[in-house]
Enzyme design. Structure first.
Site, mmCIF file in Angstrom:
data_model
loop_
_atom_site.group_PDB
_atom_site.id
_atom_site.type_symbol
_atom_site.label_atom_id
_atom_site.label_comp_id
_atom_site.label_asym_id
_atom_site.label_seq_id
_atom_site.Cartn_x
_atom_site.Cartn_y
_atom_site.Cartn_z
ATOM 1 N N THR A 341 0.848 -1.185 0.000
ATOM 2 C CA THR A 341 0.000 0.000 0.000
ATOM 3 C C THR A 341 0.880 1.231 0.000
ATOM 4 O O THR A 341 2.029 1.179 0.431
ATOM 5 C CB THR A 341 -0.882 -0.002 1.274
ATOM 6 O OG1 THR A 341 -1.604 -1.225 1.345
ATOM 7 C CG2 THR A 341 -1.866 1.152 1.297
ATOM 8 N N THR A 359 -3.789 0.918 -3.002
ATOM 9 C CA THR A 359 -3.086 -0.345 -2.743
ATOM 10 C C THR A 359 -3.342 -1.398 -3.811
ATOM 11 O O THR A 359 -4.430 -1.484 -4.383
ATOM 12 C CB THR A 359 -3.507 -0.910 -1.372
ATOM 13 O OG1 THR A 359 -2.813 -2.130 -1.119
ATOM 14 C CG2 THR A 359 -5.007 -1.164 -1.298
ATOM 15 N N GLY A 423 0.785 -0.497 5.321
ATOM 16 C CA GLY A 423 1.208 -1.473 6.316
ATOM 17 C C GLY A 423 0.160 -2.474 6.721
ATOM 18 O O GLY A 423 0.174 -2.963 7.851
ATOM 19 N N GLY A 424 -0.807 -2.768 5.820
ATOM 20 C CA GLY A 424 -1.791 -3.788 6.142
ATOM 21 C C GLY A 424 -2.565 -3.443 7.399
ATOM 22 O O GLY A 424 -2.997 -2.314 7.611
#
Length: 525
Positions: A341, A359, A423-424
Site C-alpha cells: 500500500t 493499494t 502497512g496492512g
C-alpha cells in the site's frame, strides 16, 4: 531480540514549515510532482491526483492505476470533509467454486484464510479484482479539481517513459520477491534480470539502470489525453481484459464499464473537543472510529509526552477494536503481514487537505503484468474469505473489505491534519496513535512522527518500539505479552505513515522516518 545493527544510530527527518503547500508521500519524486502542481496554481486535490499517478510509477509494487483505495478531502473554505471510495470489486463472472480449498492449512500470504488450490486467490490473473484508482481520481477532479486533467497525468507518463531508476532499495524489494515474480513472464521481464535475478547496478561503475516502463508510459499517455473513459471503456479496457483473460482471469469489459467510484459523506468522529473524518464502509475507518471511542474512555491525557498510561490505553483500545472488527466484518489479516500500500497527504496554501491511500494489496499485487498496458495488477480477490458462509466470503461483483484508513482531523486548538499509512492491518494502530499524539498530547507533526509507537493488530502480543522506556514496557507487559523491536527499513516493523498539518497559516509535513524514499516536499516559494 537479537540483530546485527547499530544500537546507537539516530535517524530523523527534517520538517519544513512553510506558508505554501506541502506534499508528504512515500516517494520523494512523487511528492515533487505534487508540489510542482501546487506551484503551478493547482489546489490540494490537483496535487493529490498528480501524486497518485506519479507514485504508481515510482512505487509500482505498492499501487498504480490497477489498484484501489480511498481518499478524504477537506475543503477549508466550506469547513467540510468529503470521502471518495475507489475500492476494488470482484468480477461479475467470478465463480467461488473456481477457488476450492486445498485442505492443506492456511495461506502463506497476507491473510491466514484456508489455503486455496494453487493459491488462485493470491497469485495470478485469477486473483485480479476490478481496479478503482483511475475512477477515484477522475471523480475527485470533476468535483474539486482546478487544473486540466492532462496536466496532472502527463508528469507520471514522462516518469514512466524515463523508467524507474534501479537503486539499492529497488533491488532489495525485487530481490526478496524474485521467486514469485519469476512465475509470470511479463512480470519477470519488467522487474528481473534474465527473468530470475534482481536488477542491480555495477559495484564498480556508476551506471544507471532503469526499468522498462514504456508500455506503462503509453497507457498513462492515453489516460492523460482521453481521461478515465480510456481506462474503463476504451482501448486500455479492451487490452487489459484480453490480457487478464488470456492468463486465466475472469475480468470483463462489463466489470470495467460499470465501475464507478463513490463520493460519500465521511464518518465523523468527535474526539477531545475536535473532530476526525474517516472513510466509512468497508475500510479501516469504522474500526479506527471504534478505537478512538474506546480510547476516550481508557485514557485521561496528561500534559507532555505520552507515558505508560497512554501506551497501555492504546493497547487495550486497539485489542478490543480489532476483536469487534473480526466479529462484525470478517477481516482476519495476519498481524505480521506488511501489505502492499502507499499513502500520501497534501495541504495547500489555502488550507485544503487530502489524505489518499491506494493499494495493490500484496506486494507486487497478483505478480501479473498486463503486457499490452504495462500495468502491474492487483490481487484484490485475496481480500475475500474463500470459505463460504462468512461475513466476507468470496462472491461475484462484491466490494472488497480493506484496512486502509486515510483521515483528516481538526483538534481543539484549531490545528488541522491529514494522516494515513501503508502497512496492512498495522495501519489502524499507527493512525490512531498519531491522532492521539496530536489531539491528546498536543504534539506537532515533527514530534508525532518521531514518537515511538506500538502495534496491536488483533494478535496475542504487543509489538513495541525498543526505544520506549522500561517503565512503558513493563506497563505494556501487564496488558499482554510484549515483544520489543526496532524501526527498520525493510521489512517495516510498524506501519509507514505520511502526514501534513496546518497551524494558523503555517503548513508542515512528515513521513515515516525509516522510509528511504518517503519525503515531504514544500511548494517552491
Amino acid at each position: 531480540m537479537l540483530d546485527n545493527f547499530s544500537s546507537s544510530q539516530i535517524i530523523r527527518k527534517a520538517v519544513v514549515a512553510t506558508k505554501g503547500g506541502v506534499v508528504s508521500a512515500q516517494h520523494r519524486r512523487a511528492a515533487e510532482v505534487g508540489a510542482s502542481v501546487l506551484q503551478a496554481g493547482g489546489d490540494a486535490i490537483d496535487a493529490a491526483i498528480a501524486t497518485s499517478f506519479a507514485i504508481g510509477v515510482l512505487e509500482p509494487w505498492m499501487s498504480g492505476p490497477a489498484a484501489g483505495g480511498a481518499m478524504v478531502i477537506w475543503r477549508a473554505k466550506e469547513q467540510k470533509a468529503h470521502v471518495i471510495n475507489f475500492g476494488c470489486r470482484s468480477p461479475r463472472e467470478l465463480d467461488p467454486a473456481d477457488y476450492p480449498l486445498s485442505g492443506s492449512g492456511k495461506s502463506a500470504d497476507l491473510f491466514p484464510w484456508p489455503e486455496v488450490v494453487d493459491n488462485r486467490n493470491v497469485q495470478g490473473a485469477t486473483a485480479v479484482a476490478v481496479p478503482g484508482v483511475v475512477s477515484g481520481m477522475d471523480l475527485a477532479h470533476k468535483h474539486f479539481g482546478k487544473m486540466p486533467w492532462k496536466d496532472l497525468v502527463k508528469p507520471a507518463a514522462q516518469l514512466a517513459d524515463e523508467g524507474l531508476l534501479v537503486d539499492w532499495y529497488t533491488s532489495l524489494v525485487t530481490g526478496t520477491n524474485a521467486k514469485v515474480l519469476s512465475k509470470d513472464p511479463d512480470t519477470a521481464a519488467m522487474f528481473l534480470d534474465e527473468g530470475r535475478y534482481p536488477i542491480a547496478g555495477s559495484w564498480t561503475a556508476n551506471i544507471e539502470q532503469h526499468l522498462n516502463q514504456k508500455a506503462f508510459a503509453k497507457t498513462l499517455g492515453q489516460i492523460a489525453d482521453q481521461g478515465a473513459k480510456a481506462f474503463y471503456h476504451g482501448d486500455i479496457a479492451h487490452a487489459l481484459v484480453k490480457d487478464v483473460r488470456d492468463k486465466g482471469g475472469c475480468l470483463s469489459l462489463d466489470d470495467l464499464s460499470h465501475y464507478e467510484a463513490e463520493l460519500v459523506d465521511p464518518l465523523t468522529i468527535h474526539y477531545r473537543g475536535g473532530k476526525v473524518f474517516a472513510a466509512p464502509g468497508l475500510t479501516g475507518g469504522p474500526t479506527y472510529g471504534k478505537a478512538l471511542e474506546i480510547l476516550a474512555k481508557e485514557l485521561t491525557p496528561k500534559a507532555g509526552a505520552p507515558g505508560s498510561d497512554t501506551y497501555s490505553a492504546y493497547a487495550r483500545a486497539l485489542s478490543l477494536a480489532f476483536k469487534l472488527r473480526f466479529e462484525n466484518m470478517g477481516d482476519h489479516e495476519s498481524p505480521a503481514a506488511p501489505g502492499c500500500t502507499t499513502h500520501f497527504s497534501v495541504v495547500d496554501q489555502e488550507g485544503n487537505m487530502v489524505a489518499v491511500t491506494q493499494t495493490l494489496l500484496s506486494i507486487f499485487g497478483s505478480r501479473v503484468v498486463s503486457p499490452s498496458t504495462g500495468l502491474l495488477l492487483n490481487n484484490g480477490i485475496m481480500w475475500f474469505d474463500p470459505e463460504p458462509g462468512k461475513a466476507n466470503s468470496l462472491a461475484p461483483n462484491k466490494r472488497c473489505l480493506a484496512n486502509y484508513c486515510p483521515i483528516v482531523g481538526q483538534d481543539a486548538m484549531g490545528r488541522t491534519f491529514a494522516l494515513g499509512a501503508s502497512g496492512g492491518r498495522k495501519i489502524l494502530g499507527s493512525v490512531m496513535q498519531l491522532t492521539s499524539f496530536i489531539m491528546d498530547h498536543g504534539l506537532d507533526i515533527d514530534q508525532a512522527f518521531h514518537q515511538p509507537r506500538i502495534d496491536v493488530s488483533g494478535g496475542e502480543t504487543i509489538l513495541a518500539d525498543q526505544t520506549l522506556p522500561d517503565k512503558v514496557m513493563a506497563a505494556l507487559n501487564e496488558v499482554m505479552p510484549t515483544v520489543a523491536t526496532r524501526r527498520s527499513v525493510y521489512p517495516y516493523s510498524f506501519a509507514c505513515p505520511a502526514g501534513v498539518m496546518r497551524a494558523g497559516d503555517l503548513n508542515t509535513g512528515c513521513t515515516e522516518i525509516m522510509s528511504p524514499y518517503g519525503d515531504s516536499v514544500a511548494q517552491a516559494s
